[in-house]
Design an enzyme around this catalytic site. Structure first.
Site, PDB file in Angstrom:
ATOM      1  N   SER A 120       0.826  -1.200   0.000  1.00  0.00           N
ATOM      2  CA  SER A 120       0.000   0.000   0.000  1.00  0.00           C
ATOM      3  C   SER A 120       0.860   1.249   0.000  1.00  0.00           C
ATOM      4  O   SER A 120       0.401   2.313  -0.390  1.00  0.00           O
ATOM      5  CB  SER A 120      -0.875   0.046   1.253  1.00  0.00           C
ATOM      6  OG  SER A 120      -1.674  -1.093   1.316  1.00  0.00           O
ATOM      7  N   HIS A 141      -2.756  -3.799  -6.600  1.00  0.00           N
ATOM      8  CA  HIS A 141      -3.190  -3.309  -5.293  1.00  0.00           C
ATOM      9  C   HIS A 141      -4.670  -3.601  -5.095  1.00  0.00           C
ATOM     10  O   HIS A 141      -5.526  -3.063  -5.803  1.00  0.00           O
ATOM     11  CB  HIS A 141      -2.902  -1.807  -5.168  1.00  0.00           C
ATOM     12  CG  HIS A 141      -3.155  -1.276  -3.792  1.00  0.00           C
ATOM     13  ND1 HIS A 141      -3.964  -0.193  -3.548  1.00  0.00           N
ATOM     14  CD2 HIS A 141      -2.718  -1.708  -2.584  1.00  0.00           C
ATOM     15  CE1 HIS A 141      -4.007   0.012  -2.237  1.00  0.00           C
ATOM     16  NE2 HIS A 141      -3.262  -0.866  -1.636  1.00  0.00           N
ATOM     17  N   GLU A 153      -6.089  -1.983  -8.465  1.00  0.00           N
ATOM     18  CA  GLU A 153      -5.214  -1.022  -9.143  1.00  0.00           C
ATOM     19  C   GLU A 153      -4.104  -1.812  -9.819  1.00  0.00           C
ATOM     20  O   GLU A 153      -3.397  -2.581  -9.156  1.00  0.00           O
ATOM     21  CB  GLU A 153      -4.666  -0.003  -8.135  1.00  0.00           C
ATOM     22  CG  GLU A 153      -5.752   0.947  -7.644  1.00  0.00           C
ATOM     23  CD  GLU A 153      -5.279   1.946  -6.597  1.00  0.00           C
ATOM     24  OE1 GLU A 153      -5.669   3.125  -6.682  1.00  0.00           O
ATOM     25  OE2 GLU A 153      -4.530   1.557  -5.686  1.00  0.00           O
ATOM     26  N   ASN A 191      -6.039   5.562  -2.504  1.00  0.00           N
ATOM     27  CA  ASN A 191      -5.627   5.987  -1.157  1.00  0.00           C
ATOM     28  C   ASN A 191      -5.136   7.430  -1.143  1.00  0.00           C
ATOM     29  O   ASN A 191      -5.182   8.095  -0.119  1.00  0.00           O
ATOM     30  CB  ASN A 191      -4.538   5.062  -0.600  1.00  0.00           C
ATOM     31  CG  ASN A 191      -5.153   3.773  -0.076  1.00  0.00           C
ATOM     32  OD1 ASN A 191      -6.364   3.701   0.125  1.00  0.00           O
ATOM     33  ND2 ASN A 191      -4.332   2.756   0.126  1.00  0.00           N
TER      34      ASN A 191
HETATM   35  N1  LIG Z   1      -5.385  -4.628   5.044  1.00  0.00           N
HETATM   36  C1  LIG Z   1      -5.722  -3.878   4.024  1.00  0.00           C
HETATM   37  O1  LIG Z   1      -6.796  -3.272   3.976  1.00  0.00           O
HETATM   38  C2  LIG Z   1      -4.783  -3.773   2.853  1.00  0.00           C
HETATM   39  C3  LIG Z   1      -5.248  -3.259   1.638  1.00  0.00           C
HETATM   40  C4  LIG Z   1      -4.403  -3.233   0.530  1.00  0.00           C
HETATM   41  C5  LIG Z   1      -3.114  -3.690   0.654  1.00  0.00           C
HETATM   42  N2  LIG Z   1      -2.664  -4.177   1.855  1.00  0.00           N
HETATM   43  C6  LIG Z   1      -1.291  -4.688   1.935  1.00  0.00           C
HETATM   44  O2  LIG Z   1      -1.335  -6.112   1.899  1.00  0.00           O
HETATM   45  C7  LIG Z   1      -0.208  -6.646   2.574  1.00  0.00           C
HETATM   46  C8  LIG Z   1      -0.667  -7.662   3.607  1.00  0.00           C
HETATM   47  O3  LIG Z   1      -1.547  -7.046   4.515  1.00  0.00           O
HETATM   48  P1  LIG Z   1      -2.453  -7.900   5.521  1.00  0.00           P
HETATM   49  O4  LIG Z   1      -3.376  -6.934   6.123  1.00  0.00           O
HETATM   50  O5  LIG Z   1      -2.971  -9.078   4.824  1.00  0.00           O
HETATM   51  O6  LIG Z   1      -1.355  -8.382   6.614  1.00  0.00           O
HETATM   52  P2  LIG Z   1      -1.446  -9.607   7.610  1.00  0.00           P
HETATM   53  O7  LIG Z   1      -0.540  -9.262   8.738  1.00  0.00           O
HETATM   54  O8  LIG Z   1      -2.845  -9.981   7.906  1.00  0.00           O
HETATM   55  O9  LIG Z   1      -0.815 -10.832   6.797  1.00  0.00           O
HETATM   56  C9  LIG Z   1       0.518 -10.924   6.423  1.00  0.00           C
HETATM   57  C10 LIG Z   1       0.890 -12.404   6.302  1.00  0.00           C
HETATM   58  O10 LIG Z   1       2.145 -12.497   5.654  1.00  0.00           O
HETATM   59  C11 LIG Z   1       2.882 -13.560   6.281  1.00  0.00           C
HETATM   60  N3  LIG Z   1       4.304 -13.328   6.012  1.00  0.00           N
HETATM   61  C12 LIG Z   1       5.104 -12.385   6.520  1.00  0.00           C
HETATM   62  N4  LIG Z   1       6.331 -12.478   5.987  1.00  0.00           N
HETATM   63  C13 LIG Z   1       6.305 -13.512   5.123  1.00  0.00           C
HETATM   64  C14 LIG Z   1       7.260 -14.100   4.261  1.00  0.00           C
HETATM   65  N5  LIG Z   1       8.511 -13.645   4.175  1.00  0.00           N
HETATM   66  N6  LIG Z   1       6.869 -15.142   3.505  1.00  0.00           N
HETATM   67  C15 LIG Z   1       5.627 -15.626   3.574  1.00  0.00           C
HETATM   68  N7  LIG Z   1       4.682 -15.084   4.358  1.00  0.00           N
HETATM   69  C16 LIG Z   1       5.031 -14.054   5.144  1.00  0.00           C
HETATM   70  C17 LIG Z   1       2.508 -13.475   7.729  1.00  0.00           C
HETATM   71  O11 LIG Z   1       2.750 -14.674   8.423  1.00  0.00           O
HETATM   72  C18 LIG Z   1       1.017 -13.118   7.636  1.00  0.00           C
HETATM   73  O12 LIG Z   1       0.226 -14.292   7.620  1.00  0.00           O
HETATM   74  C19 LIG Z   1       0.543  -5.443   3.128  1.00  0.00           C
HETATM   75  O13 LIG Z   1       1.559  -5.102   2.237  1.00  0.00           O
HETATM   76  C20 LIG Z   1      -0.522  -4.371   3.182  1.00  0.00           C
HETATM   77  O14 LIG Z   1       0.015  -3.066   3.113  1.00  0.00           O
HETATM   78  C21 LIG Z   1      -3.483  -4.242   2.940  1.00  0.00           C
END
Ligand SMILES: NC(=O)c1ccc[n+]([C@@H]2O[C@H](COP(=O)([O-])OP(=O)(O)OC[C@H]3O[C@@H](n4cnc5c(N)ncnc54)[C@H](O)[C@@H]3O)[C@@H](O)[C@H]2O)c1
Length: 686
Positions: A120, A141, A153, A191
């Site tokens: 993000s 995205h 996106e 965003n």
């Molecule tokens: N939450 C939102 O609304 C949103 C929206 C758009 C984008 N994002 C982006 O999506 C991404 C994930 O967000 P999320 O909310 O799902 O996070 P989250 O913490 O729920 O999940 C992340 C997962 O990644 C795993 N992980 C971490 N490092 C790893 C690695 N090296 N290899 C494999 N797995 C690994 C973790 O164990 C965890 O299960 C981020 O980059 C975030 O900015 C989030």
């Protein structure tokens, strides 16, 4: 050409599990990876729970849940990603973690695998450079919840190759997403204005202008949304809002930085307190402040060419579920007032009003919002109705842009074929805008309805008469006017997922855009009557069997098929070349239906008097017809009988001639309103 087989998703958290779910729901194989078995299992557990909720809400059948889960291959072994065509990263928002992961994936995946990040806040280019395969990195995205929110996106970075980007777009389509093209800049498109919008709400609170309940209510009214900014932050987390604003502030300057109020709330680790009482007297002033922020940022995005005005609007409507996009709101308000709301903001923050907005205020012009795209690839022109937030429904603006695009392609001597399609993967064109009809019936301005339909007829005649071969790529729903539009083309290529119907008699009117005249000629009068009088939805395979569409292909092959046919149009089967397919080769069920709708027996279905009680099919058809508006059924039946004796042009004229008569009935208004009000219509036969 890019081909998408297997998709990998890394990170089985909130986003990754949802991305895997949606991808598998749409039929693609998915490898889902996380660091530990238990993390992957947790992710799969979330998916199962969502799917089972879907069964309760009757969105899925129990067997489908198992099928979808069967396409997801969970593992803690990263090597399982080796043969994926696309790997989507959704791990923690930590630059080093992501950089290391990309380098690791480079060692594991086949050379042509495209790596996509769902970051993000980081630059896609930074990850591309860290990956060791910069040309094969893009941004994809997603928006929360990725299995429900359709917006995506699609972000090429400076290094991305054309092929990698094309694969990103193919994923968007195959995964049933509405993709918008965005440049790799902080906050991408959505965003960039959504976070400042949240931030402005906290500023208003901090300045003591209103309380949270009043600001939330004012925002709900101004943007047509179900949740105001404070409630939204309470649901998604104050920390996300704070971190997002901080990142934007660091990269884009003071205006984007979190307000004092937001910072304090983040540090306190508390949710917002939202009272019950809203002070309506403050709504207008609050709306102006919130709109000013959105207009300023949207116009800046346009100035910086981050995304098109149409895509920015789509982002707001689909990603955030706003009633209108920023540019549509500015057009409605008028440039003078939009300028005033923005200049109040720019004065407060020492910024400049984007030049284009200032120009529109001078000229009194409007933002040019496109709902139809035209792209030419060698001898093929691709015209796409791009209004996925309304299932690509036609209204006068869309229809006139469609006509403009068609005439341009038709007049281009290098173009040999024209392909008409719909954006968003869900619908080709889902009919005409019901709101437009209701508005004009209520105002007694039937002429507007007539002119709109007549212009549609003229366009369809130009399409049919074109010296180029006009194809329709039907990869989803084609309803009413959408199917009528498709029938005007020379060749329909449908995906196995496509389905179509002429549902007008169910909403008090008849198909007035040539659907009756053309369907009668392509499938015979009897089956045309079946379609029009029962309004039944038919799938692509049946449509092909009765001669309504020329080709049916798996969803994953439709792009390639259309491209191949359009490049050598001489080889395509077209409506002009083929014989009406009725007579002998019809599937047995349709042979029976054909008989039921023949001149000899249709009367029995319509008056339901001498119906054979043993004949289940006849009973079903008669029942279906009985739910329709009686005048519409009668008029449609007459028009098809009369029209069938005439030439196509005369039959088309005839369809137009009774338009005002049908739209003036009480049942037409009742039927159209029932769609908007999501209820069953109650017809009086008047
Ligand atoms: N939450 C939102 O609304 C949103 C929206 C758009 C984008 N994002 C982006 O999506 C991404 C994930 O967000 P999320 O909310 O799902 O996070 P989250 O913490 O729920 O999940 C992340 C997962 O990644 C795993 N992980 C971490 N490092 C790893 C690695 N090296 N290899 C494999 N797995 C690994 C973790 O164990 C965890 O299960 C981020 O980059 C975030 O900015 C989030």
């Amino acid at each position: 050409m890019a081909r998408l087989g297997k998709v990998g998703v890394v990170g089985a958290g909130n986003m990754g599990s949802g991305i895997a779910q949606k991808t598998a729901q749409e039929g693609l194989e998915v490898v889902l990876v996380d660091l530990e078995d238990e993390f992957v299992e947790r992710g799969v557990g979330m998916i199962r729970k969502m799917l089972e909720d879907g069964v309760e809400r009757k969105i899925f059948k129990p067997a489908q849940v198992e099928e979808i889960l069967g396409r997801i291959h969970p593992t803690a072994d990263m090597n399982a990603l080796a043969d994926c065509d696309l790997v989507i990263e959704a791990v923690f928002e930590d630059l080093n973690v992501k950089k290391e992961l990309f380098a690791k994936l480079n060692g594991i995946c086949k050379p042509e695998t495209v790596l996509a990040t769902n970051t993000s806040s980081f630059a896609v280019e930074d990850l591309a450079l860290a990956s060791g395969r910069p040309r094969n990195v893009i941004g994809l995205h997603f928006f929360y919840h990725p299995a429900k929110n359709r917006l995506l996106e699609v972000i090429p970075c400076e290094s991305s190759s054309k092929e990698a980007l094309a694969l990103g777009w193919e994923y968007s389509r195959r995964a049933g997403k509405t993709g918008i093209g965005v440049v790799d800049t902080p906050g991408f498109a959505v965003n960039r204005f959504f976070v400042p919008w949240l931030n402005e709400a906290t500023r208003l609170l901090g300045e003591g202008i209103a309380d949270a309940a009043t600001i939330d209510e004012a925002a709900k009214k101004a943007f047509g949304i179900g949740m105001g900014p404070f409630l939204l932050m309470n649901v998604t987390g104050v920390p996300i809002a704070y971190h997002s604003a901080s990142t934007l502030g660091e990269k884009l300057g003071e205006f984007y930085r979190p307000s004092e109020m937001l910072r304090k709330q983040f540090e306190d680790g508390a949710k917002w307190e939202i009272g019950e009482q809203a002070d309506e007297a403050k709504f207008d002033a609050l709306a102006d402040r919130l709109l000013g922020v959105v207009f300023y940022v949207a116009a800046s995005l346009e100035e910086e060419r981050v995304a098109s005005v149409s895509d920015i609007d789509r982002g707001a409507k689909i990603g955030l579920r706003w009633r209108l996009g920023p540019f549509e709101m500015m057009n409605r308000m008028g440039a003078e007032k939009a300028f005033a709301t923005v200049s109040a903001l720019t004065e407060r923050h020492g910024l400049k009003v984007p030049a284009k907005l200032a120009e529109l205020r001078e000229t009194g012009g409007t933002w040019d919002i496109r709902y139809v795209d035209l792209e030419t690839d060698g001898p093929v022109a691709y015209i796409t109705v791009n209004r996925p937030e309304a299932m690509n429904a036609l209204n006068p603006t869309v229809a006139s842009q469609l006509a403009e695009a068609f005439d341009k392609a038709d007049g281009d001597e290098n173009v040999k074929s024209i392909v008409l399609g719909g954006a968003g993967g869900k619908a080709f064109v889902a009919g005409a805008d019901i709101g437009f009809f209701i508005k004009n019936i209520k105002k007694n301005t039937f002429k507007n309805i007539y002119d709109f339909t007549k212009d549609g007829h003229d366009l369809l005649k130009r399409i049919s008469a074109s010296a180029k071969t006009v194809f329709v790529k039907m990869d989803g729903l084609a309803l009413g006017g959408g199917l009528e539009l498709a029938l005007g083309a020379h060749c329909i290529v449908a995906s196995e997922k496509a389905s179509m119907s002429l549902p007008e008699t169910g909403i008090g009117i008849y198909p007035g855009l040539g659907g009756m005249a053309r369907a009668s000629r392509y499938v015979g009068k009897e089956l045309a009557k079946y379609l029009v009088l029962t309004g039944k939805m038919i799938g692509a395979a049946d449509a092909h069997a009765i001669g309504l569409v020329e080709y049916v292909v798996p969803a994953s092959e439709i792009d390639e098929k259309v491209r191949a046919l359009a490049r050598e149009p001489g080889r395509a089967i077209t409506k002009a070349k083929k014989e009406k397919s009725t007579g002998g080769e019809l599937p047995a069920e349709f042979e029976k239906i054909e008989k039921l709708f023949s001149d000899d027996s249709l009367g029995t279905l319509l008056d339901r008097e001498n119906l054979d009680t043993e004949n289940v099919l006849a009973q079903g058809m008669a029942k279906a017809i009985s739910y329709k508006a009686p005048i519409a059924v009668k008029m449609a039946n007459e028009l098809m009988d009369e029209g069938f004796k005439l030439t196509l042009d005369e039959a088309l004229e005839l369809e137009l001639s009774r338009l005002e008569e049908i739209f003036a009935t009480e049942d037409a208004l009742e039927g159209l309103k029932s769609v908007v009000e999501r209820r069953r219509p109650s017809y009086k036969g008047a």
